[in-house]
Scaffold this active site. Structure first.
Site, PDB file in Angstrom:
ATOM      1  N   LYS A   1       0.833  -1.260   0.003  1.00 14.21           N
ATOM      2  CA  LYS A   1       0.086  -0.158  -0.102  1.00 14.21           C
ATOM      3  C   LYS A   1       0.886   1.175  -0.085  1.00 14.21           C
ATOM      4  O   LYS A   1       1.632   1.325   0.894  1.00 14.21           O
ATOM      5  CB  LYS A   1      -0.960   0.019   1.217  1.00 14.21           C
ATOM      6  CG  LYS A   1      -2.001   1.152   1.114  1.00 14.21           C
ATOM      7  CD  LYS A   1      -2.725   1.612   2.181  1.00 14.21           C
ATOM      8  CE  LYS A   1      -2.084   2.649   2.817  1.00 14.21           C
ATOM      9  NZ  LYS A   1      -1.740   4.042   2.065  1.00 14.21           N
TER      10      LYS A   1
ATOM     11  N   GLU B   1      10.752   1.219  10.079  1.00 13.89           N
ATOM     12  CA  GLU B   1      11.621   2.128   9.731  1.00 13.89           C
ATOM     13  C   GLU B   1      10.917   3.570  10.055  1.00 13.89           C
ATOM     14  O   GLU B   1       9.829   4.012   9.117  1.00 13.89           O
ATOM     15  CB  GLU B   1      11.941   2.291   8.153  1.00 13.89           C
ATOM     16  CG  GLU B   1      12.766   0.984   7.604  1.00 13.89           C
ATOM     17  CD  GLU B   1      14.106   0.862   8.136  1.00 13.89           C
ATOM     18  OE1 GLU B   1      14.658   2.006   8.705  1.00 13.89           O
ATOM     19  OE2 GLU B   1      14.574  -0.185   7.668  1.00 13.89           O
TER      20      GLU B   1
ATOM     21  N   CYS C   1      13.624  11.066   6.327  1.00 16.66           N
ATOM     22  CA  CYS C   1      13.611  10.194   7.682  1.00 16.66           C
ATOM     23  C   CYS C   1      15.104  10.474   8.350  1.00 16.66           C
ATOM     24  O   CYS C   1      15.194  10.802   9.695  1.00 16.66           O
ATOM     25  CB  CYS C   1      13.288   8.850   7.692  1.00 16.66           C
ATOM     26  SG  CYS C   1      14.175   8.064   6.605  1.00 16.66           S
TER      27      CYS C   1
ATOM     28  N   GLU D   1      10.804  15.377  15.371  1.00 17.38           N
ATOM     29  CA  GLU D   1      10.963  15.598  13.850  1.00 17.38           C
ATOM     30  C   GLU D   1      10.065  16.654  13.519  1.00 17.38           C
ATOM     31  O   GLU D   1       8.630  16.455  13.406  1.00 17.38           O
ATOM     32  CB  GLU D   1      10.688  14.200  13.413  1.00 17.38           C
ATOM     33  CG  GLU D   1      11.009  14.047  11.898  1.00 17.38           C
ATOM     34  CD  GLU D   1      10.829  12.424  11.377  1.00 17.38           C
ATOM     35  OE1 GLU D   1       9.502  11.964  11.677  1.00 17.38           O
ATOM     36  OE2 GLU D   1      11.529  12.243  10.793  1.00 17.38           O
TER      37      GLU D   1
HETATM   38  P1  NAD Z   1       2.440   7.984   8.202  1.00 16.49           P
HETATM   39  O1  NAD Z   1       2.814   7.294   9.370  1.00 16.49           O
HETATM   40  O2  NAD Z   1       1.425   8.812   8.519  1.00 16.49           O
HETATM   41  O3  NAD Z   1       1.992   7.045   6.825  1.00 16.49           O
HETATM   42  C1  NAD Z   1       2.749   6.335   6.441  1.00 16.49           C
HETATM   43  C2  NAD Z   1       2.198   5.068   5.568  1.00 16.49           C
HETATM   44  O4  NAD Z   1       1.151   4.513   6.668  1.00 16.49           O
HETATM   45  C3  NAD Z   1       1.193   5.575   4.547  1.00 16.49           C
HETATM   46  O5  NAD Z   1       0.805   4.677   3.517  1.00 16.49           O
HETATM   47  C4  NAD Z   1      -0.109   5.826   5.434  1.00 16.49           C
HETATM   48  O6  NAD Z   1      -1.434   5.492   4.636  1.00 16.49           O
HETATM   49  C5  NAD Z   1      -0.054   4.467   6.310  1.00 16.49           C
HETATM   50  N1  NAD Z   1      -1.007   4.359   7.526  1.00 16.49           N
HETATM   51  C6  NAD Z   1      -1.194   5.338   8.262  1.00 16.49           C
HETATM   52  N2  NAD Z   1      -2.091   5.393   9.284  1.00 16.49           N
HETATM   53  C7  NAD Z   1      -2.031   3.746   9.123  1.00 16.49           C
HETATM   54  C8  NAD Z   1      -2.463   2.968   9.932  1.00 16.49           C
HETATM   55  N3  NAD Z   1      -3.390   2.997  11.226  1.00 16.49           N
HETATM   56  N4  NAD Z   1      -2.491   1.357   9.770  1.00 16.49           N
HETATM   57  C9  NAD Z   1      -1.698   1.137   8.687  1.00 16.49           C
HETATM   58  N5  NAD Z   1      -1.112   1.947   7.638  1.00 16.49           N
HETATM   59  C10 NAD Z   1      -1.463   3.419   7.889  1.00 16.49           C
HETATM   60  O7  NAD Z   1       3.610   8.814   7.816  1.00 16.49           O
HETATM   61  P2  NAD Z   1       4.242   9.999   6.523  1.00 16.49           P
HETATM   62  O8  NAD Z   1       3.092  10.962   7.026  1.00 16.49           O
HETATM   63  O9  NAD Z   1       3.288   9.189   5.140  1.00 16.49           O
HETATM   64  O10 NAD Z   1       5.542   9.604   6.472  1.00 16.49           O
HETATM   65  C11 NAD Z   1       6.507  10.586   7.219  1.00 16.49           C
HETATM   66  C12 NAD Z   1       6.964   9.858   8.398  1.00 16.49           C
HETATM   67  O11 NAD Z   1       7.721   8.590   7.715  1.00 16.49           O
HETATM   68  C13 NAD Z   1       8.046  10.610   9.018  1.00 16.49           C
HETATM   69  O12 NAD Z   1       7.931  10.553  10.526  1.00 16.49           O
HETATM   70  C14 NAD Z   1       9.390   9.840   8.653  1.00 16.49           C
HETATM   71  O13 NAD Z   1      10.433  10.116   9.543  1.00 16.49           O
HETATM   72  C15 NAD Z   1       9.151   8.539   8.366  1.00 16.49           C
HETATM   73  N6  NAD Z   1       9.900   7.832   7.323  1.00 16.49           N
HETATM   74  C16 NAD Z   1      10.775   7.153   7.686  1.00 16.49           C
HETATM   75  C17 NAD Z   1      11.808   6.469   6.905  1.00 16.49           C
HETATM   76  C18 NAD Z   1      12.593   5.532   7.213  1.00 16.49           C
HETATM   77  O14 NAD Z   1      13.485   4.941   6.628  1.00 16.49           O
HETATM   78  N7  NAD Z   1      12.937   5.428   8.637  1.00 16.49           N
HETATM   79  C19 NAD Z   1      11.767   6.733   5.543  1.00 16.49           C
HETATM   80  C20 NAD Z   1      10.518   7.775   5.073  1.00 16.49           C
HETATM   81  C21 NAD Z   1       9.830   8.306   5.963  1.00 16.49           C
END
Ligand code: NAD
Length: 491
Positions: A177, A252, A286, A385
């Site tokens: 997804k 991650e 990230c 962050e």
């Molecule tokens: P997010 O956690 O809101 O969403 C990430 C994904 O999870 C999306 O596909 C979203 O639709 C899905 N999601 C949201 N709620 C969910 C739930 N309850 N159950 C299952 N899936 C769900 O994060 P974001 O705003 O999309 O991304 C930003 C964050 O991601 C930042 O905090 C960043 O640091 C982190 N990030 C980490 C890495 C890494 O490699 N460590 C890489 C990229 C981003």
């Protein structure tokens, strides 16, 4: 542009017919709508992935056979690299050259794991030396099963590749997804998989909301492994949900990574790495080095040059030549980053540059690159962050103080140190409590090297051979190799 779900080798409309809007962050215009999957669609996708795993034989192929598919996917991505990179810019806002790197890296990731799939044919089995010679034993690596992969919007195709490539190489089947904000290139990945004849059900791509489609993947009993990249709070919920039926899980998550700069550095080079470390991809990274600690002897001089160069950054539509900073990904993200800067000001920080919408940009989620100084150590700006082009810069006096400040975080994804004194740089690198450490640079990422965080930045490692291990179970097979009775009751 694609807008259906890719399930069991078919493009299908979601059962309930829902849609999500796709907005161009540079113009705020609606590009198109994509399908919003619900639990019903996820159930069909997971069942297809289960059948492909349990019955159709994807895990039974040799690694070399799976590698052929992976290499074909890599070639398919490269064949339309520029077209996919343009879609990424349209969807995410990043400058085209960065999108072009990402797409090339995504293709490279499939090639890399094709190599590891071939190696699995040779190294999946390991003979275990036993003290008891009545037995032989071996450890065999086997794919975990169906992997549910959930990814964020900051590197849309690359994050998909980081999960799909090792999973398929290991012999898992996948339900992926993408983030609802940036699903277009994942759909192109599905199109490539379809064109190269990847067997039906091996890779399923369901677009839609996290709370609906994402949650349905997390909760589905047919999923054996969850691989998630995204925010800490969602990662924590996923880990808790995975605990219900002991799903394998790798996370991650976010970071607040430090960059320690000593007084023996070339200031010009330090400024370039500091800027790259926080402003590439609009700081929506990230591992962004968002807390910069500079030795007091060069603090004023370095800060002055950093402000000067930051103010020169060309901001604009990611498709325009020479643009280094595009818009943030969404209205929500823009509002959150602006709120974080306002919060920092209220807490007593000084906005040394940026902090506002650039002049001449009435539309689009643009924000000037921002430098904060005098940020209180207990303020959100220092601790949390921000995930935008915002860097906190602080002076330090001693190496010990710099290490303490660097490690004083609940995160531990990345850390960087810059010094001409190699022994000192290595010493500081060893002292960092972080999963990825850069010396004399910040951010370069290699498919061959492990990627992941300490502390609240995640669990498990992606990339390299560690990324493959994420999708493998270890089975012990032990054989009794003597004709003699065991001796429990037959003497
Ligand atoms: P997010 O956690 O809101 O969403 C990430 C994904 O999870 C999306 O596909 C979203 O639709 C899905 N999601 C949201 N709620 C969910 C739930 N309850 N159950 C299952 N899936 C769900 O994060 P974001 O705003 O999309 O991304 C930003 C964050 O991601 C930042 O905090 C960043 O640091 C982190 N990030 C980490 C890495 C890494 O490699 N460590 C890489 C990229 C981003």
């Amino acid at each position: 542009m694609r807008n259906e779900l890719y399930i069991d080798g078919q493009w299908v409309k979601p059962v309930k017919g829902g849609t999500c809007d796709v907005i161009n962050p540079a113009t705020e215009e609606l590009i198109q709508t994509i399908s919003a999957a619900t639990a019903e669609d996820v159930d069909i996708a997971v069942k297809a992935a289960r059948r492909a795993f349990d019955r159709d034989g994807w895990p039974k192929l040799t690694g070399a056979q799976r590698a052929k598919y992976l290499r074909a996917i890599a070639d398919g991505i490269r064949a339309r690299q520029s077209e996919i990179a343009k879609l990424e810019v349209l969807d995410n806002g990043k400058p085209f050259p960065e999108a072009d790197w990402d797409i090339a890296d995504a293709a490279g990731c499939f090639d890399f794991y094709a190599g590891l799939a071939e190696e699995l044919d040779k190294n999946a089995e390991e003979v275990i030396a036993l003290a008891d010679d009545r037995f032989t034993s071996k450890a065999v690596k086997e794919p975990i099963g169906v992997a549910g992969a959930i990814i964020p919007w900051n590197y849309p195709l690359l994050m998909a590749a980081w999960k799909v490539a090792p999973a398929l190489a290991a012999g898992c089947t996948v339900v992926l997804k993408p983030a609802e904000q940036t699903s277009l290139t994942a759909l192109e990945l599905a199109a490539v998989a379809d064109e190269i004849g990847l067997p039906a059900g091996v890779l399923n791509i369901v677009t839609g909301a996290g709370l609906v489609a994402g949650q349905a993947i997390v909760d589905h009993k047919g999923v054996d492994k969850l691989a998630f990249t995204g925010s800490g709070p969602v990662g924590s919920k996923i880990m808790a949900a995975a605990a219900r039926d002991i799903k394998r899980v790798s996370l991650e998550l976010g970071g607040k990574s430090p960059f320690v700069v000593f007084d023996d550095v070339d200031i010009e080079q330090a400024v370039e790495w500091i800027m790259f470390g926080i402003f590439w991809n609009q700081g929506q990274v990230c591992s962004a080095t968002s807390r910069v600690l500079v030795h007091e002897a060069i603090y004023e001089a370095l800060l002055a040059r950093l402000i000067e160069e930051t103010e020169k950054i060309t901001i604009g539509n990611g498709m325009d030549d020479g643009v280094l900073l595009g818009p943030l990904v969404s209205k929500r993200q823009h509002e959150q980053v602006v709120a974080a800067i306002e919060g920092a000001s209220k807490a007593g920080a000084i906005v040394a540059c940026g902090g506002t919408r650039p002049e001449g940009f009435d539309k689009g989620y643009y924000l000037r690159p921002t430098i904060l100084t005098d940020v209180p150590l207990d303020s959100d700006a220092w601790v949390e962050e921000i995930f935008g082009p915002v860097v906190c810069v602080k002076p330090f006096k001693t190496e010990e103080e710099a290490i303490d400040l660097a490690n004083d975080s609940r995160f531990g994804l990345a850390a960087a140190v810059m010094s001409k004194d190699d022994i000192r740089a290595e010493r500081v690198a060893a002292a960092f409590r972080a999963g990825i450490v850069w010396i004399n640079c910040s951010q370069p990422t290699f498919t061959e090297a492990p990627w992941g965080g300490y502390k609240e930045s995640g669990i498990g490692r992606e990339l390299g051979r560690w990324g493959l291990e994420n999708y493998l179970e270890t089975k012990q097979i032990t054989k009794y190799v003597t004709d003699k009775p065991w001796g429990w009751y037959i003497k």
